[in-house]
Design an enzyme around this catalytic site. Structure first.
Site, short mmCIF file in Angstrom:
data_model
loop_
_atom_site.label_atom_id
_atom_site.label_comp_id
_atom_site.label_asym_id
_atom_site.label_seq_id
_atom_site.Cartn_x
_atom_site.Cartn_y
_atom_site.Cartn_z
N ALA A 1 2.99 -27.69 36.97
CA ALA A 1 3.99 -26.55 36.53
C ALA A 1 5.31 -26.80 37.09
O ALA A 1 5.83 -26.05 37.77
CB ALA A 1 3.24 -25.36 37.58
N GLY B 1 6.18 -27.50 31.83
CA GLY B 1 4.82 -27.06 32.10
C GLY B 1 5.19 -25.34 32.29
O GLY B 1 4.41 -24.62 31.58
N LYS C 1 9.84 -40.26 18.98
CA LYS C 1 10.41 -39.94 20.38
C LYS C 1 10.38 -40.83 21.17
O LYS C 1 11.32 -41.28 21.97
CB LYS C 1 9.79 -38.67 21.00
CG LYS C 1 10.19 -38.13 22.15
CD LYS C 1 9.51 -36.85 22.74
CE LYS C 1 10.08 -36.35 24.04
NZ LYS C 1 9.89 -35.33 24.59
#
Length: 284
Positions: free
Chosen positions: A11, A15, A173
């Site tokens: 998180a 996230g 990327k």
């Protein structure tokens, strides 16, 4: 209204941003953390918008949808205890820099693994997540049939698109990250400071040339444009601190193993030498 429960590990800034979009689509999102606590964050956009995000703590329930947004090097430690809880038809959505983070902790063959490739930008200060860019985000797993829940998510995730050739998008990327991130970490500089017209820019050219050498062996139509794209990104994000430099300054393990290290491992399998990447990896 979607009924699926999403579990989140990682998180951090990206996230939490992803979780906010799942919440906006009506999904239930629960966070898995070492502390086992619920989390509250606030998203802040440059135009002044704000959004509170509450993520209740997960219990020991089975996991059918898992968003993996931890640092690539933390994947094995975070994922290993969750494997017994994965449903046979579970789906993992991977939102991470680099490639190969699941190689060292393979998931069951019945689990569908999807990848997100994004150029969104966000950073965290205390409990606030500052969203600095919302660009295109590609999602895919190499197949041509999207998961059913994607239709509910698309209206709530700006720039989200299904991509059949997600591996190539990952390489595109990674190619730029393998040039910019380690050089900024080595020189302790912001992205734009690589464009010095001298030593740093020469190193960019060497690294980019080796990336193109490898990827042209994988893709005959590879455009050989890594240097130009790296310069463009360094210019567009001139004031930014790369994630690898941020990790170095904070004393954290970097994602070098999953960026330049992944390039070197693929090159070794093809019998190719990448001396500039090898040297830079050793220095870091």
């Amino acid at each position: 209204m979607p009924a699926d429960i999403w579990h989140l590990i990682g998180a951090g800034s990206m996230g939490t941003l992803a979780a906010s979009r799942l919440l906006a689509a009506g999904f239930d999102v629960r966070v898995i953390s070492r502390q086992g606590r619920s989390l509250q964050r606030r998203l802040r956009w440059a135009d002044g918008r704000q959004q509170g995000v509450t993520l209740p703590a997960a219990g020991d329930e089975s996991i059918r949808r898992l968003l993996v947004a931890v640092k690539a090097g933390d994947t094995r430690l975070a994922l290993q205890p969750l494997l017994p809880r994965l449903c046979s038809d579970a789906q993992i959505l991977r939102l991470q820099n680099g490639m190969g983070s699941l190689d060292e902790e393979p998931v069951p063959a019945s689990v569908r693994v999807l990848h997100l490739v994004t150029t969104d930008g966000a950073w965290r200060s205390a409990e606030d997540i500052h969203v600095v860019a919302e660009n295109d985000t590609l999602i895919g797993d190499g197949g041509d049939i999207p998961p059913r829940w994607l239709a509910d998510l698309l209206p709530h995730w700006p720039g989200l698109k299904w991509c059949q050739d997600i591996e190539r998008a990952q390489w595109q990327k990674l190619a730029v990250n393998a040039v910019i991130n380690p050089l900024t970490a080595l020189h302790r500089c912001r992205n734009g400071e690589l464009l010095d017209g001298a030593e740093r820019e020469q190193k960019m050219a060497q690294l980019a040339s080796e990336v193109d050498k490898l990827l042209s062996a994988c893709y005959p139509d590879w455009p050989m444009d890594t240097l130009q794209r790296s310069r463009d990104i360094a210019r567009q994000t001139a004031a930014n601190t790369s994630s690898m430099l941020a990790d170095v300054l904070a004393g954290r393990e970097t994602e070098l193993h999953f960026i330049n290290g992944y390039l070197l491992r693929r090159a070794q399998r093809l019998g190719l030498a990448l001396p500039a990447h090898q040297s830079l990896t050793c220095q870091l």
